[in-house]
Write a protein that holds these residues in place. Sequence first.
Motif, mmCIF file in Angstrom:
data_model
loop_
_atom_site.group_PDB
_atom_site.id
_atom_site.type_symbol
_atom_site.label_atom_id
_atom_site.label_comp_id
_atom_site.label_asym_id
_atom_site.label_seq_id
_atom_site.Cartn_x
_atom_site.Cartn_y
_atom_site.Cartn_z
ATOM 1 N N PHE A 3 0.878 -1.167 0.000
ATOM 2 C CA PHE A 3 0.000 0.000 0.000
ATOM 3 C C PHE A 3 0.916 1.217 0.000
ATOM 4 O O PHE A 3 1.843 1.299 0.801
ATOM 5 N N VAL A 4 0.682 2.156 -0.908
ATOM 6 C CA VAL A 4 1.560 3.314 -1.081
ATOM 7 C C VAL A 4 0.758 4.600 -0.902
ATOM 8 O O VAL A 4 -0.357 4.718 -1.406
ATOM 9 N N GLN A 5 1.349 5.561 -0.194
ATOM 10 C CA GLN A 5 0.805 6.912 -0.080
ATOM 11 C C GLN A 5 1.901 7.888 -0.482
ATOM 12 O O GLN A 5 3.020 7.801 0.032
ATOM 13 N N ILE A 6 1.565 8.788 -1.403
ATOM 14 C CA ILE A 6 2.489 9.839 -1.817
ATOM 15 C C ILE A 6 1.799 11.167 -1.546
ATOM 16 O O ILE A 6 0.713 11.415 -2.055
ATOM 17 N N GLU A 7 2.436 11.994 -0.724
ATOM 18 C CA GLU A 7 1.838 13.267 -0.323
ATOM 19 C C GLU A 7 2.594 14.431 -0.942
ATOM 20 O O GLU A 7 3.813 14.435 -1.007
ATOM 21 N N THR A 36 -6.933 20.251 3.753
ATOM 22 C CA THR A 36 -6.257 21.441 4.254
ATOM 23 C C THR A 36 -5.509 21.065 5.521
ATOM 24 O O THR A 36 -6.073 20.462 6.437
ATOM 25 N N ARG A 37 -4.241 21.401 5.548
ATOM 26 C CA ARG A 37 -3.411 21.148 6.742
ATOM 27 C C ARG A 37 -3.228 22.499 7.432
ATOM 28 O O ARG A 37 -2.808 23.459 6.810
ATOM 29 N N SER A 38 -3.528 22.539 8.704
ATOM 30 C CA SER A 38 -3.401 23.775 9.479
ATOM 31 C C SER A 38 -2.355 23.594 10.567
ATOM 32 O O SER A 38 -2.276 22.528 11.185
ATOM 33 N N PHE A 39 -1.553 24.619 10.779
ATOM 34 C CA PHE A 39 -0.558 24.569 11.842
ATOM 35 C C PHE A 39 -0.322 25.969 12.378
ATOM 36 O O PHE A 39 -0.640 26.965 11.725
ATOM 37 N N THR A 40 0.187 26.027 13.598
ATOM 38 C CA THR A 40 0.412 27.321 14.222
ATOM 39 C C THR A 40 1.762 27.884 13.789
ATOM 40 O O THR A 40 2.734 27.155 13.607
ATOM 41 N N VAL A 41 1.778 29.194 13.599
ATOM 42 C CA VAL A 41 2.997 29.931 13.309
ATOM 43 C C VAL A 41 3.092 31.073 14.315
ATOM 44 O O VAL A 41 2.179 31.276 15.115
ATOM 45 N N GLU A 42 4.150 31.822 14.253
ATOM 46 C CA GLU A 42 4.384 32.879 15.237
ATOM 47 C C GLU A 42 3.205 33.843 15.374
ATOM 48 O O GLU A 42 2.855 34.248 16.474
ATOM 49 N N ASN A 43 2.577 34.202 14.266
ATOM 50 C CA ASN A 43 1.505 35.209 14.298
ATOM 51 C C ASN A 43 0.113 34.624 14.115
ATOM 52 O O ASN A 43 -0.800 35.336 13.738
ATOM 53 N N ASP A 47 -2.732 27.848 6.891
ATOM 54 C CA ASP A 47 -3.370 26.727 6.199
ATOM 55 C C ASP A 47 -2.619 26.453 4.898
ATOM 56 O O ASP A 47 -2.243 27.380 4.185
ATOM 57 N N THR A 48 -2.410 25.178 4.600
ATOM 58 C CA THR A 48 -1.825 24.771 3.331
ATOM 59 C C THR A 48 -2.635 23.613 2.764
ATOM 60 O O THR A 48 -3.295 22.882 3.514
ATOM 61 N N LYS A 49 -2.614 23.478 1.459
ATOM 62 C CA LYS A 49 -3.299 22.371 0.797
ATOM 63 C C LYS A 49 -2.373 21.164 0.760
ATOM 64 O O LYS A 49 -1.160 21.296 0.594
ATOM 65 N N ALA A 50 -2.935 20.000 0.912
ATOM 66 C CA ALA A 50 -2.183 18.753 0.822
ATOM 67 C C ALA A 50 -2.987 17.779 -0.040
ATOM 68 O O ALA A 50 -4.215 17.736 0.048
ATOM 69 N N PHE A 51 -2.285 17.047 -0.872
ATOM 70 C CA PHE A 51 -2.913 16.044 -1.731
ATOM 71 C C PHE A 51 -2.198 14.720 -1.511
ATOM 72 O O PHE A 51 -0.968 14.664 -1.532
ATOM 73 N N VAL A 52 -2.969 13.669 -1.273
ATOM 74 C CA VAL A 52 -2.398 12.351 -1.014
ATOM 75 C C VAL A 52 -2.901 11.393 -2.098
ATOM 76 O O VAL A 52 -4.105 11.239 -2.289
ATOM 77 N N VAL A 53 -1.940 10.791 -2.789
ATOM 78 C CA VAL A 53 -2.235 9.799 -3.817
ATOM 79 C C VAL A 53 -2.017 8.428 -3.176
ATOM 80 O O VAL A 53 -0.951 8.174 -2.621
ATOM 81 N N THR A 54 -3.031 7.572 -3.213
ATOM 82 C CA THR A 54 -2.915 6.248 -2.606
ATOM 83 C C THR A 54 -3.248 5.170 -3.627
ATOM 84 O O THR A 54 -4.101 5.368 -4.494
ATOM 85 N N PHE A 55 -2.579 4.048 -3.495
ATOM 86 C CA PHE A 55 -2.839 2.911 -4.370
ATOM 87 C C PHE A 55 -2.141 1.675 -3.823
ATOM 88 O O PHE A 55 -1.303 1.774 -2.932
ATOM 89 N N GLN A 56 -2.507 0.516 -4.370
ATOM 90 C CA GLN A 56 -1.859 -0.754 -4.031
ATOM 91 C C GLN A 56 -1.042 -1.195 -5.240
ATOM 92 O O GLN A 56 -1.479 -1.047 -6.383
ATOM 93 N N THR A 57 0.145 -1.735 -4.983
ATOM 94 C CA THR A 57 1.000 -2.163 -6.080
ATOM 95 C C THR A 57 1.857 -3.355 -5.683
ATOM 96 O O THR A 57 2.160 -3.532 -4.507
ATOM 97 N N GLU A 58 2.219 -4.130 -6.682
ATOM 98 C CA GLU A 58 3.196 -5.196 -6.499
ATOM 99 C C GLU A 58 4.561 -4.737 -7.019
ATOM 100 O O GLU A 58 5.520 -5.501 -6.979
ATOM 101 N N LYS A 59 4.648 -3.519 -7.522
ATOM 102 C CA LYS A 59 5.861 -3.009 -8.169
ATOM 103 C C LYS A 59 6.466 -1.853 -7.383
ATOM 104 O O LYS A 59 6.678 -0.760 -7.901
#
Length: 84
Positions: A3-7, A36-43, A47-59
Amino acid sequence: MHFVQIEMGNERLAENVKYSVLDNKLARFVTIVGSTRSFTVENGIKDTKAFVVTFQTEKLEEIKTMMTDPTLRVASMAAWEMSA
């Protein structure tokens, strides 16, 4: 079977990975999830966008080779073996 995840933070790159995996017959189906990934910063909060590609492979070795492409240097990959 693995099982593979590429972010990554770029939707176009996620689409390119999807087509590369499918065109090269590395998987039978691919899922892309955007969030959307949210995290705290100094001020406050950033928010940033994140895309995760998932699939199953034998290769998995071919996927690892694909990840060495310079356009994928901003992506991160996780893979784990699936038990039957």
